[in-house]
Design a protein around this motif. Structure first.
Motif, PDB file in Angstrom:
ATOM      1  N   THR A   1       0.833  -1.208   0.000  1.00  0.00           N
ATOM      2  CA  THR A   1       0.000   0.000   0.000  1.00  0.00           C
ATOM      3  C   THR A   1       0.865   1.255   0.000  1.00  0.00           C
ATOM      4  O   THR A   1       0.595   2.201  -0.747  1.00  0.00           O
ATOM      5  N   MET A   2       1.905   1.249   0.809  1.00  0.00           N
ATOM      6  CA  MET A   2       2.803   2.397   0.873  1.00  0.00           C
ATOM      7  C   MET A   2       3.447   2.650  -0.506  1.00  0.00           C
ATOM      8  O   MET A   2       3.495   3.790  -0.982  1.00  0.00           O
ATOM      9  N   LEU A   3       3.922   1.593  -1.141  1.00  0.00           N
ATOM     10  CA  LEU A   3       4.557   1.734  -2.450  1.00  0.00           C
ATOM     11  C   LEU A   3       3.563   2.172  -3.527  1.00  0.00           C
ATOM     12  O   LEU A   3       3.871   3.054  -4.338  1.00  0.00           O
ATOM     13  N   THR A   4       2.381   1.580  -3.533  1.00  0.00           N
ATOM     14  CA  THR A   4       1.411   1.960  -4.570  1.00  0.00           C
ATOM     15  C   THR A   4       0.943   3.394  -4.386  1.00  0.00           C
ATOM     16  O   THR A   4       0.733   4.101  -5.369  1.00  0.00           O
ATOM     17  N   GLU A   5       0.800   3.839  -3.136  1.00  0.00           N
ATOM     18  CA  GLU A   5       0.395   5.231  -2.914  1.00  0.00           C
ATOM     19  C   GLU A   5       1.465   6.214  -3.370  1.00  0.00           C
ATOM     20  O   GLU A   5       1.164   7.270  -3.903  1.00  0.00           O
ATOM     21  N   LYS A   6       2.723   5.867  -3.176  1.00  0.00           N
ATOM     22  CA  LYS A   6       3.822   6.773  -3.515  1.00  0.00           C
ATOM     23  C   LYS A   6       4.280   6.647  -4.972  1.00  0.00           C
ATOM     24  O   LYS A   6       4.902   7.560  -5.496  1.00  0.00           O
ATOM     25  N   LEU A   7       3.977   5.526  -5.617  1.00  0.00           N
ATOM     26  CA  LEU A   7       4.412   5.316  -7.000  1.00  0.00           C
ATOM     27  C   LEU A   7       3.248   5.307  -7.979  1.00  0.00           C
ATOM     28  O   LEU A   7       3.177   6.123  -8.891  1.00  0.00           O
ATOM     29  N   ASP A   8       2.348   4.371  -7.775  1.00  0.00           N
ATOM     30  CA  ASP A   8       1.250   4.154  -8.718  1.00  0.00           C
ATOM     31  C   ASP A   8       0.260   5.317  -8.718  1.00  0.00           C
ATOM     32  O   ASP A   8      -0.058   5.874  -9.765  1.00  0.00           O
ATOM     33  N   LYS A   9      -0.203   5.697  -7.560  1.00  0.00           N
ATOM     34  CA  LYS A   9      -1.247   6.718  -7.476  1.00  0.00           C
ATOM     35  C   LYS A   9      -0.745   8.125  -7.785  1.00  0.00           C
ATOM     36  O   LYS A   9      -1.531   9.000  -8.098  1.00  0.00           O
ATOM     37  N   THR A  10       0.568   8.345  -7.707  1.00  0.00           N
ATOM     38  CA  THR A  10       1.130   9.650  -8.035  1.00  0.00           C
ATOM     39  C   THR A  10       1.574   9.750  -9.489  1.00  0.00           C
ATOM     40  O   THR A  10       1.994  10.812  -9.936  1.00  0.00           O
ATOM     41  N   GLY A  11       1.516   8.636 -10.220  1.00  0.00           N
ATOM     42  CA  GLY A  11       1.905   8.649 -11.631  1.00  0.00           C
ATOM     43  C   GLY A  11       3.390   8.451 -11.868  1.00  0.00           C
ATOM     44  O   GLY A  11       3.867   8.645 -12.984  1.00  0.00           O
ATOM     45  N   LEU A  12       4.127   8.039 -10.858  1.00  0.00           N
ATOM     46  CA  LEU A  12       5.552   7.770 -11.059  1.00  0.00           C
ATOM     47  C   LEU A  12       5.802   6.404 -11.688  1.00  0.00           C
ATOM     48  O   LEU A  12       6.798   6.193 -12.372  1.00  0.00           O
ATOM     49  N   ALA A  13       4.898   5.460 -11.430  1.00  0.00           N
ATOM     50  CA  ALA A  13       5.070   4.092 -11.921  1.00  0.00           C
ATOM     51  C   ALA A  13       3.720   3.388 -11.932  1.00  0.00           C
ATOM     52  O   ALA A  13       2.744   3.904 -11.386  1.00  0.00           O
ATOM     53  N   VAL A  14       3.679   2.215 -12.564  1.00  0.00           N
ATOM     54  CA  VAL A  14       2.472   1.384 -12.536  1.00  0.00           C
ATOM     55  C   VAL A  14       2.805   0.077 -11.825  1.00  0.00           C
ATOM     56  O   VAL A  14       3.875  -0.495 -12.022  1.00  0.00           O
ATOM     57  N   PHE A  15       1.888  -0.354 -10.982  1.00  0.00           N
ATOM     58  CA  PHE A  15       2.051  -1.608 -10.254  1.00  0.00           C
ATOM     59  C   PHE A  15       1.585  -2.722 -11.176  1.00  0.00           C
ATOM     60  O   PHE A  15       0.418  -2.772 -11.565  1.00  0.00           O
ATOM     61  N   ALA A  16       2.497  -3.628 -11.518  1.00  0.00           N
ATOM     62  CA  ALA A  16       2.207  -4.618 -12.543  1.00  0.00           C
ATOM     63  C   ALA A  16       2.057  -6.039 -12.020  1.00  0.00           C
ATOM     64  O   ALA A  16       1.260  -6.809 -12.562  1.00  0.00           O
ATOM     65  N   LEU A  17       2.805  -6.378 -10.981  1.00  0.00           N
ATOM     66  CA  LEU A  17       2.943  -7.783 -10.661  1.00  0.00           C
ATOM     67  C   LEU A  17       3.406  -7.954  -9.220  1.00  0.00           C
ATOM     68  O   LEU A  17       4.214  -7.158  -8.732  1.00  0.00           O
ATOM     69  N   GLU A  18       2.890  -8.976  -8.561  1.00  0.00           N
ATOM     70  CA  GLU A  18       3.387  -9.341  -7.233  1.00  0.00           C
ATOM     71  C   GLU A  18       3.537 -10.851  -7.204  1.00  0.00           C
ATOM     72  O   GLU A  18       2.619 -11.577  -7.572  1.00  0.00           O
ATOM     73  N   ILE A  19       4.722 -11.294  -6.777  1.00  0.00           N
ATOM     74  CA  ILE A  19       5.022 -12.721  -6.715  1.00  0.00           C
ATOM     75  C   ILE A  19       5.456 -13.041  -5.298  1.00  0.00           C
ATOM     76  O   ILE A  19       6.395 -12.444  -4.776  1.00  0.00           O
ATOM     77  N   THR A  20       4.770 -13.993  -4.672  1.00  0.00           N
ATOM     78  CA  THR A  20       5.140 -14.420  -3.333  1.00  0.00           C
ATOM     79  C   THR A  20       5.482 -15.898  -3.396  1.00  0.00           C
ATOM     80  O   THR A  20       4.658 -16.716  -3.813  1.00  0.00           O
ATOM     81  N   SER A  21       6.722 -16.203  -3.018  1.00  0.00           N
ATOM     82  CA  SER A  21       7.177 -17.588  -3.057  1.00  0.00           C
ATOM     83  C   SER A  21       8.488 -17.715  -2.311  1.00  0.00           C
ATOM     84  O   SER A  21       9.316 -16.795  -2.326  1.00  0.00           O
ATOM     85  N   ASP A  22       8.690 -18.847  -1.693  1.00  0.00           N
ATOM     86  CA  ASP A  22       9.969 -19.225  -1.105  1.00  0.00           C
ATOM     87  C   ASP A  22      10.647 -18.108  -0.318  1.00  0.00           C
ATOM     88  O   ASP A  22      11.750 -17.676  -0.643  1.00  0.00           O
ATOM     89  N   LYS A  23       9.943 -17.581   0.667  1.00  0.00           N
ATOM     90  CA  LYS A  23      10.483 -16.628   1.641  1.00  0.00           C
ATOM     91  C   LYS A  23      10.652 -15.204   1.121  1.00  0.00           C
ATOM     92  O   LYS A  23      11.318 -14.387   1.749  1.00  0.00           O
ATOM     93  N   THR A  24      10.077 -14.871  -0.038  1.00  0.00           N
ATOM     94  CA  THR A  24      10.136 -13.486  -0.528  1.00  0.00           C
ATOM     95  C   THR A  24       8.821 -13.082  -1.174  1.00  0.00           C
ATOM     96  O   THR A  24       8.063 -13.914  -1.659  1.00  0.00           O
ATOM     97  N   CYS A  25       8.612 -11.783  -1.168  1.00  0.00           N
ATOM     98  CA  CYS A  25       7.480 -11.188  -1.866  1.00  0.00           C
ATOM     99  C   CYS A  25       8.052 -10.090  -2.760  1.00  0.00           C
ATOM    100  O   CYS A  25       8.656  -9.141  -2.259  1.00  0.00           O
ATOM    101  N   ASP A  26       7.913 -10.251  -4.066  1.00  0.00           N
ATOM    102  CA  ASP A  26       8.440  -9.287  -5.029  1.00  0.00           C
ATOM    103  C   ASP A  26       7.295  -8.459  -5.584  1.00  0.00           C
ATOM    104  O   ASP A  26       6.317  -9.005  -6.099  1.00  0.00           O
ATOM    105  N   MET A  27       7.439  -7.139  -5.483  1.00  0.00           N
ATOM    106  CA  MET A  27       6.457  -6.201  -6.017  1.00  0.00           C
ATOM    107  C   MET A  27       7.108  -5.497  -7.199  1.00  0.00           C
ATOM    108  O   MET A  27       8.125  -4.820  -7.035  1.00  0.00           O
ATOM    109  N   ILE A  28       6.525  -5.669  -8.382  1.00  0.00           N
ATOM    110  CA  ILE A  28       7.129  -5.183  -9.623  1.00  0.00           C
ATOM    111  C   ILE A  28       6.314  -4.011 -10.180  1.00  0.00           C
ATOM    112  O   ILE A  28       5.102  -4.130 -10.372  1.00  0.00           O
ATOM    113  N   PHE A  29       7.012  -2.925 -10.441  1.00  0.00           N
ATOM    114  CA  PHE A  29       6.431  -1.728 -11.046  1.00  0.00           C
ATOM    115  C   PHE A  29       7.179  -1.448 -12.348  1.00  0.00           C
ATOM    116  O   PHE A  29       8.308  -1.908 -12.538  1.00  0.00           O
ATOM    117  N   TYR A  30       6.565  -0.661 -13.225  1.00  0.00           N
ATOM    118  CA  TYR A  30       7.258  -0.168 -14.429  1.00  0.00           C
ATOM    119  C   TYR A  30       7.167   1.349 -14.457  1.00  0.00           C
ATOM    120  O   TYR A  30       6.168   1.929 -14.040  1.00  0.00           O
TER     121      TYR A  30
END
Length: 172
Positions: free
Chosen positions: A92-121
């Motif tokens: 939520t913090m990242l999407t508010e500061k990146l996606d909602k402000t127009g700096l980036a788009v939230f494209a993908l989230e992968i959760t597996s094997d002890k990590t959660c990756d949040m991918i923006f473009y």
């Protein structure tokens, strides 16, 4: 000879600049999230992908990723309910500061094997790096690796999209 050099130059510039046809409107308000879960490499995986971005592949030239280590993963490597809530707060913090402000788009989230990756473009590399630095300070109790790298072809988005489409993960 001049003609073949021109074709090579055009191909090079297209690869460097990205998708000219479908310029993505920022902030990007359309969302069509698809959630899939299954197994990959004998481990559980959860993928959330924003399908509304498919026609914009290549329109932004940098992949910005936040890779959050799961502090106390369950035996299967995924987060428990409390840690899932903590990951959601970071998202939520990242999407508010990146996606909602127009700096980036939230494209993908992968959760597996002890990590959660949040991918923006993005095309705003320095601004996103600044946001990542600030967010990193606000969630210092989490181990997060932030990266911003050139990815004109949206390789991670396409790779995970193709696996979600084919169901190759098993159980998807």
């Amino acid at each position: 000879m001049k003609h073949s050099i021109s074709i090579i130059l055009i191909a090079f510039l297209t690869g460097c600049v990205g998708n000219f046809k479908n310029q993505i409107p920022l902030p990007f308000t359309a969302a069509k999230w698809e959630l899939r879960s299954g197994n990959y490499d004998k481990k559980p995986i959860e993928i959330q992908i924003n399908r509304a971005l498919e026609k914009y592949i290549g329109s932004l030239n940098y992949q910005a990723a936040a890779s959050v280590s799961i502090k106390k993963p369950l035996a299967n490597g995924l987060p428990d309910e409390n840690e899932s809530a903590s990951l959601k707060k970071i998202e939520t913090m990242l999407t508010e500061k990146l996606d909602k402000t127009g700096l980036a788009v939230f494209a993908l989230e992968i959760t597996s094997d002890k990590t959660c990756d949040m991918i923006f473009y993005t095309d705003k590399k320095k601004a996103v790096e600044n946001v990542f630095s600030n967010v990193g300070k606000m969630v210092a109790d989490n181990q997060i690796a932030f990266t911003v790298k050139r990815d004109n072809a949206w390789m991670n988005y396409k790779w995970f999209s193709s696996f979600v489409n084919t169901g190759i993960f098993g159980g998807l």
